[in-house]
Scaffold this motif. Structure first.
Motif, PDB file in Angstrom:
ATOM      1  N   ARG A 190       0.855  -1.196   0.000  1.00 36.16           N
ATOM      2  CA  ARG A 190       0.000   0.000   0.000  1.00 36.16           C
ATOM      3  C   ARG A 190       0.882   1.235   0.000  1.00 36.16           C
ATOM      4  NH1 ARG A 190      -4.894  -1.363   4.110  1.00 36.16           N
ATOM      5  NH2 ARG A 190      -6.026  -2.675   2.650  1.00 36.16           N
ATOM      6  N   LEU A 191       0.527   2.178  -0.852  1.00 31.52           N
ATOM      7  CA  LEU A 191       1.287   3.417  -0.993  1.00 31.52           C
ATOM      8  C   LEU A 191       0.473   4.575  -0.439  1.00 31.52           C
ATOM      9  CD1 LEU A 191       2.244   2.738  -4.692  1.00 31.52           C
ATOM     10  CD2 LEU A 191       3.737   2.427  -2.721  1.00 31.52           C
ATOM     11  N   GLY A 192       1.120   5.456   0.282  1.00 32.31           N
ATOM     12  CA  GLY A 192       0.444   6.624   0.823  1.00 32.31           C
ATOM     13  C   GLY A 192       1.363   7.827   0.820  1.00 32.31           C
ATOM     14  N   GLN A 193       0.779   8.983   0.831  1.00 32.33           N
ATOM     15  CA  GLN A 193       1.550  10.224   0.887  1.00 32.33           C
ATOM     16  C   GLN A 193       2.092  10.438   2.283  1.00 32.33           C
ATOM     17  OE1 GLN A 193       2.106  11.037  -2.581  1.00 32.33           O
ATOM     18  NE2 GLN A 193       2.504  12.853  -1.404  1.00 32.33           N
ATOM     19  N   LEU A 194       3.332  10.855   2.360  1.00 30.48           N
ATOM     20  CA  LEU A 194       3.971  11.200   3.625  1.00 30.48           C
ATOM     21  C   LEU A 194       4.642  12.547   3.401  1.00 30.48           C
ATOM     22  CD1 LEU A 194       4.470  10.050   6.458  1.00 30.48           C
ATOM     23  CD2 LEU A 194       6.600   9.080   5.599  1.00 30.48           C
ATOM     24  N   GLY A 195       3.865  13.588   3.506  1.00 32.24           N
ATOM     25  CA  GLY A 195       4.357  14.922   3.171  1.00 32.24           C
ATOM     26  C   GLY A 195       4.303  15.142   1.673  1.00 32.24           C
ATOM     27  N   ASP A 196       4.929  16.215   1.218  1.00 30.06           N
ATOM     28  CA  ASP A 196       4.881  16.569  -0.201  1.00 30.06           C
ATOM     29  C   ASP A 196       5.835  15.755  -1.071  1.00 30.06           C
ATOM     30  OD1 ASP A 196       2.944  18.482   0.255  1.00 30.06           O
ATOM     31  OD2 ASP A 196       4.395  20.117   0.503  1.00 30.06           O
ATOM     32  N   GLN A 197       6.937  15.292  -0.513  1.00 34.50           N
ATOM     33  CA  GLN A 197       7.954  14.657  -1.346  1.00 34.50           C
ATOM     34  C   GLN A 197       8.328  13.240  -0.903  1.00 34.50           C
ATOM     35  OE1 GLN A 197      11.317  17.152  -1.988  1.00 34.50           O
ATOM     36  NE2 GLN A 197      10.086  18.977  -2.310  1.00 34.50           N
ATOM     37  N   HIS A 198       7.484  12.617  -0.082  1.00 35.73           N
ATOM     38  CA  HIS A 198       7.798  11.280   0.413  1.00 35.73           C
ATOM     39  C   HIS A 198       6.591  10.362   0.256  1.00 35.73           C
ATOM     40  CE1 HIS A 198      11.572  12.686   2.052  1.00 35.73           C
ATOM     41  NE2 HIS A 198      10.926  13.674   2.650  1.00 35.73           N
ATOM     42  N   THR A 199       6.883   9.084   0.130  1.00 34.72           N
ATOM     43  CA  THR A 199       5.830   8.076   0.012  1.00 34.72           C
ATOM     44  C   THR A 199       5.985   7.068   1.142  1.00 34.72           C
ATOM     45  OG1 THR A 199       5.804   8.303  -2.393  1.00 34.72           O
ATOM     46  CG2 THR A 199       4.839   6.300  -1.485  1.00 34.72           C
TER      47      THR A 199
END
Length: 76
Positions: free
Chosen positions: A38-47
């Motif tokens: 599963r992929l998710g956003q972690l801030g603007d520049q991290h996954t």
């Protein structure tokens, strides 16, 4: 102490665009092997990547005996 195991798995992969990649064994050494990334956003520049797997092994195989032996050795 580490252990290296080799297993053969042919998987069916399915992608939900930019959210999830699921997989399931269609042929191989396990009784069943499936899971997902599963992929998710972690801030603007991290996954953020989460990995989940569920597997069942055939009884009385070298692979299952090796893993059980490793678990007992590690616990004791």
């Amino acid at each position: 102490l580490y252990m290296v195991l080799h297993a053969r798995v042919v998987m069916d992969l399915r992608e939900k665009h930019e959210r999830e990649i699921s997989f399931e064994q269609v042929e191989g050494d396990f009784y069943s092997f499936k899971g997902k990334w599963r992929l998710g956003q972690l801030g603007d520049q991290h996954t953020l990547l989460k990995y989940m797997v569920e597997t069942k092994m055939h009884k009385d195989t070298f692979l299952s005996e090796s893993i059980l032996e490793e678990v007992f050795t590690t616990l004791f």
